[in-house]
Design a protein around this motif. Structure first.
Motif, PDB file in Angstrom:
ATOM      1  N   ARG A 259     -48.732  -3.664 -11.621  1.00  0.00           N
ATOM      2  CA  ARG A 259     -47.840  -3.171 -10.559  1.00  0.00           C
ATOM      3  C   ARG A 259     -47.571  -1.678 -10.756  1.00  0.00           C
ATOM      4  O   ARG A 259     -47.230  -1.245 -11.862  1.00  0.00           O
ATOM      5  N   LYS A 262     -52.247   3.175 -10.291  1.00  0.00           N
ATOM      6  CA  LYS A 262     -53.083   3.782  -9.254  1.00  0.00           C
ATOM      7  C   LYS A 262     -54.551   3.511  -9.573  1.00  0.00           C
ATOM      8  O   LYS A 262     -55.027   3.877 -10.648  1.00  0.00           O
ATOM      9  N   GLU A 283     -64.909  -3.990  -1.639  1.00  0.00           N
ATOM     10  CA  GLU A 283     -63.707  -4.039  -0.800  1.00  0.00           C
ATOM     11  C   GLU A 283     -62.790  -5.187  -1.234  1.00  0.00           C
ATOM     12  O   GLU A 283     -61.567  -5.041  -1.317  1.00  0.00           O
ATOM     13  N   ALA A 286     -60.940  -4.271  -4.434  1.00  0.00           N
ATOM     14  CA  ALA A 286     -59.813  -3.359  -4.163  1.00  0.00           C
ATOM     15  C   ALA A 286     -58.643  -4.142  -3.564  1.00  0.00           C
ATOM     16  O   ALA A 286     -57.474  -3.922  -3.942  1.00  0.00           O
ATOM     17  N   ALA A 287     -58.938  -5.068  -2.653  1.00  0.00           N
ATOM     18  CA  ALA A 287     -57.879  -5.879  -2.029  1.00  0.00           C
ATOM     19  C   ALA A 287     -57.173  -6.754  -3.075  1.00  0.00           C
ATOM     20  O   ALA A 287     -55.939  -6.902  -3.054  1.00  0.00           O
ATOM     21  N   LEU A 289     -56.829  -6.130  -6.301  1.00  0.00           N
ATOM     22  CA  LEU A 289     -55.983  -5.285  -7.155  1.00  0.00           C
ATOM     23  C   LEU A 289     -54.733  -4.846  -6.395  1.00  0.00           C
ATOM     24  O   LEU A 289     -53.642  -4.739  -6.965  1.00  0.00           O
ATOM     25  N   LYS A 290     -54.883  -4.614  -5.090  1.00  0.00           N
ATOM     26  CA  LYS A 290     -53.730  -4.238  -4.263  1.00  0.00           C
ATOM     27  C   LYS A 290     -52.737  -5.398  -4.202  1.00  0.00           C
ATOM     28  O   LYS A 290     -51.523  -5.217  -4.326  1.00  0.00           O
ATOM     29  N   ASP A 291     -53.279  -6.600  -4.007  1.00  0.00           N
ATOM     30  CA  ASP A 291     -52.412  -7.796  -3.970  1.00  0.00           C
ATOM     31  C   ASP A 291     -51.680  -7.999  -5.293  1.00  0.00           C
ATOM     32  O   ASP A 291     -50.581  -8.557  -5.328  1.00  0.00           O
ATOM     33  N   ALA A 294     -51.207  -3.062  -7.439  1.00  0.00           N
ATOM     34  CA  ALA A 294     -51.714  -1.703  -7.682  1.00  0.00           C
ATOM     35  C   ALA A 294     -51.742  -0.909  -6.378  1.00  0.00           C
ATOM     36  O   ALA A 294     -51.812  -1.478  -5.288  1.00  0.00           O
ATOM     37  N   GLU A 295     -51.695   0.405  -6.524  1.00  0.00           N
ATOM     38  CA  GLU A 295     -51.840   1.290  -5.362  1.00  0.00           C
ATOM     39  C   GLU A 295     -53.300   1.753  -5.316  1.00  0.00           C
ATOM     40  O   GLU A 295     -53.811   2.290  -6.299  1.00  0.00           O
ATOM     41  N   ILE A 296     -53.971   1.527  -4.207  1.00  0.00           N
ATOM     42  CA  ILE A 296     -55.380   1.905  -4.066  1.00  0.00           C
ATOM     43  C   ILE A 296     -55.451   3.282  -3.403  1.00  0.00           C
ATOM     44  O   ILE A 296     -54.883   3.483  -2.330  1.00  0.00           O
ATOM     45  N   SER A 475     -56.106  -4.058 -16.779  1.00  0.00           N
ATOM     46  CA  SER A 475     -56.499  -4.008 -15.357  1.00  0.00           C
ATOM     47  C   SER A 475     -57.665  -4.960 -15.101  1.00  0.00           C
ATOM     48  O   SER A 475     -57.713  -5.636 -14.067  1.00  0.00           O
TER      49      SER A 475
END
Length: 493
Positions: A259, A262, A283, A286-287, A289-291, A294-296, A475
């Motif tokens: 959380r 970046k 893609e 990235a989604a 990690l965002k969930d 994390a900030e993409i 990560s």
């Protein structure tokens, strides 16, 4: 009961501590699996007696309560690591019969912690290759199969990747000069981490390109990679590039809580002609990690396009210098000479017989770019490009990015023989996403993240800040949990 050889390091360690199994039982299970897997050609030097002796000693250590994490765990060792009194050929004919009288620092660290060596693993000759097709032992074969073709396990650590994916060992050592841990890991649905340059000693590891080579673990999970990496890492005064830094408990740092972190997505990695499956996987990663919180962020690594050509100047240049020591004088293969042949003929014939075509090609390229008329035009220019690539990463990390997400490979595993008949540059393009990490000396990890339409594994790569493998593994752990990759190859061998 689960077959013992299918366990990962963490599961086996916990089972040993609880007394649910013994190192001897684990080792026997792996040796039996190796016996039945000749079709994969992963293990090329077998050491069953040594393995059982080490397992017996490990069991005694565990019983006495003096057992580090790796104690009693059976591993495979890439043939690039010198192992005392065990053939260490670097996959080459020129080192035929070479029995080192010393132990590499990394295998010393593993054995001191009680790890068990099952044998030596297949690899591309002198670690030069992306498909394990340049080995004197013949091709290693990927345990994944979707049609009647035999697939590459990747290279150069192809035997290591194949053995781990097929459960012939619990984990294996690999080395990475331009992607040789991460690319095979992606091709076989396993985890591979290349630590920061200088984190693991290179002493006793047969050299390919000394400013790029770095050893690391190839395992069945991110947690296993953390456990094994901690044992492999150490400061070593015998290696002038080894960093005198404390080695943290990587497993303890692996919270999986990302959380607020970046994660950078480099626009330059969106290559022309990239398969849609790889793009989709990226893609999705990235989604995920965002969930996970994390900030993409989009980032730029502007000198990426020069990385591959610069790498294929620097690596062969260093190889031509390193491989000059193989001359038939002190050890390894020596050609039969004709009457009247002198030392020059001995060098020429020995090297012509001992080195395979890919090694000869790279030595010639390296010698050419280091020659008087071309040193500045090629080698020095490549070194300047390397500095710019390193600065790209430094700028991104200075701007607050914690890790960078990219594809690990431009495709899934391809068939053995499919790339060898084409232009060698096509084979070199397999390293397009991985070489930048070696050029910049950064840590990178490949994590299995999905299957392609045929059912073959695909991997994603996370690149971390220098010396922050713990943070990178955390990560990677978050990505692994989100991807939920559990597929295994169906046994056909």
């Amino acid at each position: 009961m689960t077959e013992l050889n299918t366990l990962g390091l963490a599961q086996a360690r916990d089972a040993l501590r609880k007394g649910e199994t013994t190192s001897r039982e684990l080792t026997e299970s792996c040796l039996k699996a190796i016996e039945g897997a000749g079709a994969l050609n992963a293990f090329v030097h077998h050491t069953p007696e040594l393995a059982m002796d080490q397992a017996t000693a490990a069991d005694a250590r565990i019983k006495a309560g003096d057992a580090p994490d790796m104690c009693g765990l059976p591993l495979g060792v890439k043939d690039l690591f010198c192992t005392k009194d065990v053939p260490s050929q670097a996959g080459s004919r020129i080192l035929e019969g070479f029995l080192p009288q010393y132990e590499s620092t990394i295998t010393s660290n593993l054995f001191a912690s009680g790890a068990v060596m099952l044998g030596k693993l297949n690899m591309d000759e002198f670690a030069m290759g992306s498909s394990n097709e340049t080995s004197v032992y013949g091709n290693a074969v990927n345990p994944w199969k979707v049609d009647d073709r035999q697939l590459t396990p990747g290279g150069s650590s192809g035997g290591s990747a194949s053995a781990v994916a097929a459960d012939l060992c619990l984990a294996a050592t690999g080395t990475d000069t331009g992607g040789s841990i991460r690319q095979p890991a992606a091709f076989t649905g396993t985890v591979g981490i290349k630590p920061t340059y200088g984190r693991c000693s290179r002493w006793g590891v047969v050299a390919f390109a000394s400013s790029l080579d770095q050893a690391g673990p190839m395992t069945k999970s991110v947690r296993d990679a953390a456990i094994m990496l901690e044992t492999m890492c150490s400061y070593d005064p015998k290696d002038s590039t080894s960093m005198d830094l404390p080695v943290p408990n990587f497993e303890a740092l692996m919270t999986g809580d990302i959380r607020g972190k970046k994660i950078g997505i480099p626009k330059e990695y969106r290559m022309e002609g990239m398969p849609s499956e790889i793009e989709k996987l990226w893609e999705n990663g990235a989604a995920m990690l965002k969930d996970a919180g994390a900030e993409i962020v989009d980032i730029s690594l502007p000198h990426t396009k020069y990385a591959l050509p610069a790498y294929y100047v620097i690596a062969p240049a260093e190889a031509s210098s390193n491989l000059a020591r193989y001359d038939g004088v002190r050890y390894g293969h020596r050609a039969t000479l004709d009457a009247g042949d002198g030392i020059t003929e001995m060098y020429e014939k020995t090297r012509a017989e001992g080195f395979g075509p890919e090694v000869q090609r790279r030595v010639m390229i390296g010698t050419y770019v280091l020659s008087a008329g071309f040193y500045d035009a090629y080698y020095n220019r490549a070194r300047r490009v390397r500095t710019l690539i390193k600065k790209d990463f430094e700028d991104v990390f200075a701007a607050g990015v914690d890790a960078i997400l990219t594809p690990a490979t431009p495709s899934a595993a391809f068939g053995l023989g499919e790339m060898t008949d084409v232009d060698p540059v096509q084979m070199y393009l397999n390293d397009v996403f991985t070489v930048t990490v070696n050029m910049a000396g950064l840590p990178g990890v490949a994590v299995p993240a999905g299957l392609d339409a045929q059912g073959l594994p695909l991997g994603l790569q996370l690149i971390g800040r220098p010396w922050e493998e713990g943070d990178l593994l955390s990560s990677a752990y978050a990505l692994e949990k989100a991807a939920g990759f559990v597929a295994k190859p169906s046994k056909w061998w």
